[in-house]
Design an enzyme around this catalytic site. Structure first.
Site, PDB file in Angstrom:
ATOM      1  N   GLU A   8       0.957  -1.112  -0.030  1.00 24.00           N
ATOM      2  CA  GLU A   8      -0.065  -0.086   0.057  1.00 24.00           C
ATOM      3  C   GLU A   8       0.784   1.380   0.063  1.00 24.00           C
ATOM      4  O   GLU A   8       0.503   2.148  -0.608  1.00 24.00           O
ATOM      5  CB  GLU A   8      -0.747   0.013   1.176  1.00 24.00           C
ATOM      6  CG  GLU A   8      -2.088  -1.150   1.171  1.00 24.00           C
ATOM      7  CD  GLU A   8      -3.142  -0.739   0.360  1.00 24.00           C
ATOM      8  OE1 GLU A   8      -3.133   0.034  -0.349  1.00 24.00           O
ATOM      9  OE2 GLU A   8      -4.149  -1.865   0.088  1.00 24.00           O
ATOM     10  N   ARG A  46       0.441   3.992  -3.233  1.00 23.80           N
ATOM     11  CA  ARG A  46      -0.040   5.172  -2.941  1.00 23.80           C
ATOM     12  C   ARG A  46       0.919   6.283  -2.746  1.00 23.80           C
ATOM     13  O   ARG A  46       0.929   7.363  -3.489  1.00 23.80           O
ATOM     14  CB  ARG A  46      -0.724   5.117  -1.734  1.00 23.80           C
ATOM     15  CG  ARG A  46      -2.144   3.891  -1.603  1.00 23.80           C
ATOM     16  CD  ARG A  46      -2.981   4.022  -0.604  1.00 23.80           C
ATOM     17  NE  ARG A  46      -3.860   2.859  -0.492  1.00 23.80           N
ATOM     18  CZ  ARG A  46      -5.103   2.841   0.141  1.00 23.80           C
ATOM     19  NH1 ARG A  46      -5.784   3.884   0.401  1.00 23.80           N
ATOM     20  NH2 ARG A  46      -5.682   1.732   0.072  1.00 23.80           N
ATOM     21  N   ASP A 103      -4.609  -9.894  -7.814  1.00 24.36           N
ATOM     22  CA  ASP A 103      -4.892  -9.203  -9.289  1.00 24.36           C
ATOM     23  C   ASP A 103      -3.875  -8.294  -9.858  1.00 24.36           C
ATOM     24  O   ASP A 103      -3.380  -8.568 -11.020  1.00 24.36           O
ATOM     25  CB  ASP A 103      -5.985  -8.023  -8.753  1.00 24.36           C
ATOM     26  CG  ASP A 103      -5.807  -7.212  -7.249  1.00 24.36           C
ATOM     27  OD1 ASP A 103      -4.656  -7.700  -6.920  1.00 24.36           O
ATOM     28  OD2 ASP A 103      -6.681  -6.849  -6.911  1.00 24.36           O
ATOM     29  N   GLU A 146     -12.243   0.009  -9.752  1.00 23.41           N
ATOM     30  CA  GLU A 146     -11.589  -0.892 -10.758  1.00 23.41           C
ATOM     31  C   GLU A 146     -12.721  -0.794 -12.065  1.00 23.41           C
ATOM     32  O   GLU A 146     -12.357  -0.920 -13.159  1.00 23.41           O
ATOM     33  CB  GLU A 146     -11.611  -2.318 -10.139  1.00 23.41           C
ATOM     34  CG  GLU A 146     -10.533  -2.270  -9.323  1.00 23.41           C
ATOM     35  CD  GLU A 146     -10.866  -1.716  -7.872  1.00 23.41           C
ATOM     36  OE1 GLU A 146      -9.862  -1.422  -7.225  1.00 23.41           O
ATOM     37  OE2 GLU A 146     -12.126  -1.744  -7.527  1.00 23.41           O
ATOM     38  N   THR A 187      -1.196   0.652 -10.159  1.00 28.67           N
ATOM     39  CA  THR A 187      -2.245   0.211  -9.729  1.00 28.67           C
ATOM     40  C   THR A 187      -3.420   1.174  -8.826  1.00 28.67           C
ATOM     41  O   THR A 187      -4.602   0.877  -8.401  1.00 28.67           O
ATOM     42  CB  THR A 187      -2.216  -1.208  -9.077  1.00 28.67           C
ATOM     43  OG1 THR A 187      -3.575  -1.938  -9.205  1.00 28.67           O
ATOM     44  CG2 THR A 187      -1.583  -1.221  -7.583  1.00 28.67           C
TER      45      THR A 187
END
Length: 472
Positions: free
Chosen positions: A99, A103, A233, A367, A453
């Site tokens: 994360e 981010r 994913d 998404e 992503t």
């Protein structure tokens, strides 16, 4: 910049910008410096993926959205906070490597590419240096969590006997490789290449699919669970996108992607009774006919692959891309709020609906809109813009509150319970993709930029003048 000639489309884009202003202004007013906003109780949200430390996750995640939307004052305000306050050595407790990378590091790298402002590069380097101890394992596969103060790293207790997670250790390559190029320090690229090479050389069980768990000490796969949703994913996404970001030089990434995408197509892509295309999961060799909202990015992924590869797979893959994006739209359309559930299932009698209570929530996820945006750019089929506009109205009806935007507990109940969290990815991804959906193609040209992503666009090597490589 990027205004569409059509007045309706321009109005819709302006509307999305107003949504961003509403989300951002309330964050600034009620939660400035905190990671996220609680829009109903109008205070900071601390129980997020970054623990309780106030590290401005929303600020860093929003930087490039503010910039793309021309919100210059807000962008400068965010930069000033970063300059003074973003110091990961003050971060308490264990922090998610994955994360933090997607981010913080992603957001800072994009801000650097856009502006050339070295503050963003320095902050990104500072954060990645703090994460490097996570890679100190016998295999080079990193742990999921690192303590930024002590450097101690570990995995989640629940993850298959202390395993690392495929989607997490597989979603570092783009950022780390780009960081090496702009700093001239090869160590970041070396770390992720070691991860990639290790995975490339491992034998995969049975049907060749990648399990979601890998033990960083033994180098053995964990329990046999395969998913293109949660836990799997973005591993697949980054194989394709690192090939694109490298200016199509990274052939190992392309070959691994092509093989994985064909295996997914063969074993997991299913067609429902009424003809909906979806991606099932597999547990111990048996299909589970469930698809996560998180897997809805795969429509855009297969579309990008079809467009960029132009080979024998392209026609089939574009058909899969259209089918998955349509199914994800159906999961929205079949709910009372017109927002999609966290996961949806397929049986003989029910299609594209959540069956379990704990799968009915919607937490402002992007998404599906990511696939709308990519499919619009790739096909120019106007339905994708119409679907995006439906989503905007649904967000306004069910998620907008006086203090920002909140997730909801049940997409099948209009006016139902709200979760009181404005996720940082709502500003980073959801609103950015909707804004770009209603923008012209020259705003973040897909031949020049590749989205990480978390929807932070990184420049394509050798093609994009904003690449800004380190000059020794």
């Amino acid at each position: 910049m990027g205004e569409d000639p059509d007045p309706t489309t321009r109005d819709r884009r302006n509307f999305v910008k107003k949504m961003m202003k509403h989300a951002w202004t309330n964050y600034v007013q009620y939660a400035w410096g905190k990671n996220e906003l609680r829009p109903i109780s109008q205070r900071g949200h601390t129980a997020s993926v970054f623990g309780s430390s106030s590290m401005g996750a929303t600020i860093v995640d929003s930087l490039d959205t503010l910039y793309i939307m021309g919100m210059e004052e807000e962008f400068q305000h965010a930069r000033e906070w970063l300059k003074t306050n973003l110091d990961m050595s003050k971060m308490m407790g264990d922090v998610s490597v994955f994360e933090t990378n997607i981010r913080y590091v992603g957001g800072l790298l994009t801000a650097f590419a856009f502006t050339g402002d070295t503050l963003f590069k320095e902050k990104a380097t500072h954060i990645v240096d703090k994460m490097l101890p996570a890679f100190n394992t016998p295999t080079g596969i990193p742990y999921a969590l690192v303590n930024m103060q002590s450097g101690n790293a570990k995995n989640f207790g629940w993850a298959s006997g202390g395993s690392s997670i495929l989607s997490e250790f597989g979603t570092l390559h783009m950022e780390f490789a780009y960081l090496s190029d702009i700093t001239g320090n090869p160590v970041y690229r070396e770390k992720v290449e070691k991860v990639r090479n290790f995975v490339a050389n491992l034998e995969r069980p049975g049907n060749k699919l990648y399990p979601n768990y890998l033990h960083p000490k033994t180098g053995k796969w964990g329990q046999q669970h395969v998913s293109v949703g949660a836990l799997g994913d973005s591993f697949y996404e980054y194989l394709l996108k690192e090939w694109l970001r490298s200016g199509k030089r990274d052939l190992q990434a392309k070959n691994m992607f092509d093989e994985a995408a064909k295996d997914i197509e063969e074993h997991l892509v299913q067609t429902s009774v009424s003809g909906l295309t979806y991606i099932a999961e597999m547990k111990y060799g048996r299909l589970e006919h469930k698809m996560d909202h998180l897997a809805c990015f795969a429509g855009g992924m297969y579309g990008l692959a079809a467009k960029n590869e132009q080979d024998d797979n392209s026609k089939r893959w574009m058909s899969i891309a259209e089918g998955i994006t349509n199914t994800c739209h159906e999961s929205y359309d079949r709910s009372d709020t017109k927002l999609g559930p966290e996961a949806f299932r397929f049986t003989d009698s029910i299609e594209a609906r959540a069956l379990k209570q704990n799968e009915r929530y919607y937490i402002l996820r992007p998404e599906t809109f990511e696939s709308y945006f990519l499919m619009w750019r790739l096909t120019k089929d106007p339905k994708y813009r119409e679907w995006g506009w439906e989503a905007v109205q649904a967000l306004e009806n069910s998620c907008r509150v006086n203090g920002g935007y909140t997730g909801i507990k049940n997409v099948y109940e209009v006016g139902g319970q709200q979760d009181d969290v404005q996720q940082s990815f709502f500003l980073a991804e959801t609103l950015k993709y909707l804004y770009l959906l209603f923008s012209d193609d020259d705003l973040i040209d897909l031949d020049q930029w590749v989205f990480n992503t978390e929807a932070h666009p990184l420049p394509v090597r050798g093609v994009n003048n904003f690449y800004r490589p380190h000059s020794s």
